[in-house]
Structures are given as C-alpha cells and as structure tokens.
Enzyme design. Structure first.
Site, short mmCIF file in Angstrom:
data_model
loop_
_atom_site.label_atom_id
_atom_site.label_comp_id
_atom_site.label_asym_id
_atom_site.label_seq_id
_atom_site.Cartn_x
_atom_site.Cartn_y
_atom_site.Cartn_z
N ASP A 164 25.92 9.68 -26.98
CA ASP A 164 25.28 9.05 -25.93
C ASP A 164 25.63 7.47 -26.16
O ASP A 164 26.87 7.11 -25.71
CB ASP A 164 23.80 9.37 -25.96
CG ASP A 164 23.03 8.47 -24.71
OD1 ASP A 164 23.64 8.10 -23.82
OD2 ASP A 164 21.75 8.87 -24.53
N LYS B 210 28.07 12.18 -23.04
CA LYS B 210 27.40 11.47 -22.10
C LYS B 210 27.99 9.82 -22.30
O LYS B 210 27.34 8.95 -22.82
CB LYS B 210 25.85 11.14 -22.29
CG LYS B 210 25.03 10.67 -21.14
CD LYS B 210 23.77 10.17 -21.23
CE LYS B 210 22.97 11.35 -21.76
NZ LYS B 210 21.27 11.05 -21.98
#
Length: 143
Positions: free
Chosen positions: A66, A94
């Site tokens: 992330d 992500k």
C-alpha cells in the site's frame, strides 16, 4: 522465503504448495496500521526473524503493498543484515496508496485505493478467514 504476518499467511501456504525448490521459511511481523484503516506512518517491528540471512537470497511474501513504508523498512533491515538479494512478491498491489518509491517484483493483482479484507487481510483482526478478498464497507469503520 519471508512471509509477512499476519496478512500473508494464507497466501504463503497456498504459494509454497506450488514451489518446487529447497527453501527456508521465516516469518516477520511489522505493523503500520495499528488497528485502523490507514497507515500511521510509524513502522513497528513486532516479530523479528530468527535466521541469519547473511549471504542469502530472500523473497518477501507480502499480502498487500500500500504505502510501501513497511516494505521499505523490511528491505532496508534485510539489506543491513547482509542479504545478497531481496525480491518482493505481493498478492495485492495498491499503487494509489504509495508514499515511498518502491515496487514489488511479482504482483498477483492490482487493487483500487479501497480498504480490502479477506484471505488473510483484516480489519481489527476480523475478516482474515474470508475465502476471498473484498472491499470493506465504509460504514463498518466510520461509525
């Protein structure tokens, strides 16, 4: 292989069943979310590895990349300890969440900038046991 706890444990088990190599398996636990849905930007080493990795090749098995901060922390730690190469395999990537310039070498799936749970990923230790990855409804964590 270095599996990141707790999120990558299911994916690690499934992946290793398909790998036909002699390898060691280690676990590391780092935390940046501390129970929330956003990174606190403070990385904590919760559980360290026990093996000496000097001169070894390491593949980090991550559940999701992330912000990239935890991954950068781990890569720097392993490099300081003498790993000859460090690769990263992540189930989910992500990219919209990135705060540091880091990429995985192997990516299972790219995901949108949503909070995902299931297949090892959690919210406050819940939902890890879901047999799929899904987007957590905002009303679950905004109330």
């Amino acid at each position: 292989m270095l599996s990141v706890l707790k999120g990558a444990y299911l994916w690690t088990a499934d992946l290793l069943r398909e790998v036909d190599l002699y390898l060691d398996l280690e676990f590391i636990n780092v935390s940046s979310y501390h129970g929330g849905v956003k990174s606190t930007d403070e990385i904590t080493l919760v559980t360290d590895i026990r093996s000496d990795i000097m001169g070894r090749q390491v593949i980090i098995l991550e559940d999701i990349v992330d912000t990239g901060q935890s991954l950068l922390f781990m890569k720097e730690l392993l490099a300081k300890r003498g790993a000859t190469s460090i690769k990263v395999a992540t189930l989910l990537d992500k990219k919209a969440g990135r705060k540091v310039d880091i990429e995985a070498d192997y990516v299972g799936f790219n995901v949108r900038n949503e909070f995902v749970v299931g297949y090892g990923l959690d919210y406050k230790e819940l939902y890890r046991n879901l047999p799929y990855v899904g987007i957590l409804k905002k009303e679950v964590y905004t109330n």
